[in-house]
Design a protein around this motif. Sequence first.
Motif, PDB file in Angstrom:
ATOM      1  N   SER A 219       0.494  -1.148  -0.009  1.00  0.00           N
ATOM      2  CA  SER A 219      -0.449  -0.067   0.303  1.00  0.00           C
ATOM      3  C   SER A 219       0.497   0.992  -0.345  1.00  0.00           C
ATOM      4  CB  SER A 219      -0.786   0.112   1.566  1.00  0.00           C
ATOM      5  OG  SER A 219      -0.183   0.303   2.439  1.00  0.00           O
ATOM      6  N   ALA A 220      -0.115   1.753  -0.244  1.00  0.00           N
ATOM      7  CA  ALA A 220       0.423   3.753   0.114  1.00  0.00           C
ATOM      8  C   ALA A 220       1.482   3.833   1.393  1.00  0.00           C
ATOM      9  CB  ALA A 220      -0.036   5.037  -0.319  1.00  0.00           C
ATOM     10  N   ALA A 221       0.846   3.323   2.473  1.00  0.00           N
ATOM     11  CA  ALA A 221       1.327   3.116   3.647  1.00  0.00           C
ATOM     12  C   ALA A 221       2.793   2.560   3.524  1.00  0.00           C
ATOM     13  CB  ALA A 221       0.619   2.757   4.576  1.00  0.00           C
ATOM     14  N   HIS A 222       3.170   1.594   3.089  1.00  0.00           N
ATOM     15  CA  HIS A 222       4.554   0.586   3.051  1.00  0.00           C
ATOM     16  C   HIS A 222       5.552   1.357   2.738  1.00  0.00           C
ATOM     17  CE1 HIS A 222       1.353  -2.733   3.361  1.00  0.00           C
ATOM     18  NE2 HIS A 222       2.159  -2.863   4.136  1.00  0.00           N
ATOM     19  N   LEU A 223       5.081   2.576   1.459  1.00  0.00           N
ATOM     20  CA  LEU A 223       5.737   2.859   0.249  1.00  0.00           C
ATOM     21  C   LEU A 223       6.126   4.312   1.172  1.00  0.00           C
ATOM     22  CD1 LEU A 223       7.002   3.307  -2.220  1.00  0.00           C
ATOM     23  CD2 LEU A 223       5.347   5.033  -3.045  1.00  0.00           C
ATOM     24  N   ASP A 224       5.886   4.778   1.947  1.00  0.00           N
ATOM     25  CA  ASP A 224       5.572   5.899   2.780  1.00  0.00           C
ATOM     26  C   ASP A 224       6.774   5.447   3.774  1.00  0.00           C
ATOM     27  OD1 ASP A 224       5.132   8.795   3.727  1.00  0.00           O
ATOM     28  OD2 ASP A 224       4.236   7.146   5.064  1.00  0.00           O
ATOM     29  N   ASP A 225       6.588   4.257   4.461  1.00  0.00           N
ATOM     30  CA  ASP A 225       7.438   3.344   5.391  1.00  0.00           C
ATOM     31  C   ASP A 225       8.923   3.200   5.047  1.00  0.00           C
ATOM     32  OD1 ASP A 225       5.602   3.945   7.874  1.00  0.00           O
ATOM     33  OD2 ASP A 225       5.100   1.485   7.122  1.00  0.00           O
ATOM     34  N   PHE A 226       8.436   3.128   3.484  1.00  0.00           N
ATOM     35  CA  PHE A 226       9.794   2.586   3.101  1.00  0.00           C
ATOM     36  C   PHE A 226      11.218   4.128   3.186  1.00  0.00           C
ATOM     37  CE2 PHE A 226      11.989   2.752  -1.094  1.00  0.00           C
ATOM     38  CZ  PHE A 226      13.439   2.041  -0.697  1.00  0.00           C
ATOM     39  N   PHE A 227      10.657   5.285   2.258  1.00  0.00           N
ATOM     40  CA  PHE A 227      11.176   5.805   1.776  1.00  0.00           C
ATOM     41  C   PHE A 227      11.633   7.205   3.074  1.00  0.00           C
ATOM     42  CE2 PHE A 227       9.154   5.803  -2.328  1.00  0.00           C
ATOM     43  CZ  PHE A 227      10.343   6.199  -2.565  1.00  0.00           C
ATOM     44  N   PHE A 228      10.321   7.005   4.670  1.00  0.00           N
ATOM     45  CA  PHE A 228      11.378   7.664   5.469  1.00  0.00           C
ATOM     46  C   PHE A 228      12.111   6.450   6.607  1.00  0.00           C
ATOM     47  CE2 PHE A 228       6.850   9.571   6.155  1.00  0.00           C
ATOM     48  CZ  PHE A 228       7.521  11.039   6.915  1.00  0.00           C
ATOM     49  N   ASP A 229      12.333   5.472   5.931  1.00  0.00           N
ATOM     50  CA  ASP A 229      13.181   4.090   6.560  1.00  0.00           C
ATOM     51  C   ASP A 229      14.170   4.695   5.939  1.00  0.00           C
ATOM     52  OD1 ASP A 229      12.247   3.441   8.584  1.00  0.00           O
ATOM     53  OD2 ASP A 229      11.074   1.239   7.118  1.00  0.00           O
TER      54      ASP A 229
ATOM     55  N   ARG B  61      24.807  11.213   3.223  1.00  0.00           N
ATOM     56  CA  ARG B  61      25.011  10.725   2.825  1.00  0.00           C
ATOM     57  C   ARG B  61      24.294  10.244   1.724  1.00  0.00           C
ATOM     58  NH1 ARG B  61      24.206   6.433   7.076  1.00  0.00           N
ATOM     59  NH2 ARG B  61      25.353   4.894   5.061  1.00  0.00           N
ATOM     60  N   CYS B  62      24.637  10.996   0.801  1.00  0.00           N
ATOM     61  CA  CYS B  62      24.118  11.428  -1.029  1.00  0.00           C
ATOM     62  C   CYS B  62      25.015   9.961  -1.579  1.00  0.00           C
ATOM     63  CB  CYS B  62      24.364  12.161  -1.527  1.00  0.00           C
ATOM     64  SG  CYS B  62      22.635  13.506  -0.531  1.00  0.00           S
ATOM     65  N   GLY B  63      25.849   9.577  -1.730  1.00  0.00           N
ATOM     66  CA  GLY B  63      27.040   9.237  -2.359  1.00  0.00           C
ATOM     67  C   GLY B  63      26.636   7.399  -2.024  1.00  0.00           C
ATOM     68  N   GLU B  64      26.246   7.420  -0.798  1.00  0.00           N
ATOM     69  CA  GLU B  64      26.275   5.966  -0.836  1.00  0.00           C
ATOM     70  C   GLU B  64      24.930   5.501  -0.788  1.00  0.00           C
ATOM     71  OE1 GLU B  64      27.235   5.586   3.441  1.00  0.00           O
ATOM     72  OE2 GLU B  64      28.840   7.089   3.693  1.00  0.00           O
ATOM     73  N   CYS B  65      23.364   6.538  -0.760  1.00  0.00           N
ATOM     74  CA  CYS B  65      22.402   6.195  -0.928  1.00  0.00           C
ATOM     75  C   CYS B  65      22.176   5.616  -1.849  1.00  0.00           C
ATOM     76  CB  CYS B  65      21.269   7.319  -1.154  1.00  0.00           C
ATOM     77  SG  CYS B  65      19.824   7.783  -1.619  1.00  0.00           S
ATOM     78  N   PRO B  66      20.436   4.363  -2.203  1.00  0.00           N
ATOM     79  CA  PRO B  66      20.924   3.814  -3.852  1.00  0.00           C
ATOM     80  C   PRO B  66      19.563   4.120  -4.624  1.00  0.00           C
ATOM     81  CG  PRO B  66      19.357   3.232  -1.554  1.00  0.00           C
ATOM     82  CD  PRO B  66      20.777   4.209  -1.068  1.00  0.00           C
TER      83      PRO B  66
END
Length: 93
Positions: free
Chosen positions: A45-55, A67-72
């Motif tokens: 759900s959108a809540a899962h997506l939101d949680d992913f981006f917060f994490d 740490r932009c250089g390490e961010c996926p």
Amino acid sequence: DGVALDWCKKVWSKFYRGRAPPMDPQTVVQLLCKSITHENKIMFSAAHLDDFFFDLAEDYCHDKNPRCGECPINDSCLANTVTGMDVLKKYIT
């Protein structure tokens, strides 16, 4: 990597033949969540997506020491890819 992009293209061509119509962000999120749910046979759900981006932000996006250089998702981040949008880095804690 191109795996996610290839998967999105495959899903789009399967369910939405032809050109993509203009869509508001909420519709895009709904389609993404429905596609992930369908492809993986698990509710997403959108809540899962939101949680992913917060994490993700918790691990990489810091206003004092990002740490932009390490961010996926560094290559897709507006703060790193759009001229003048690096100001966003000042507002993420």
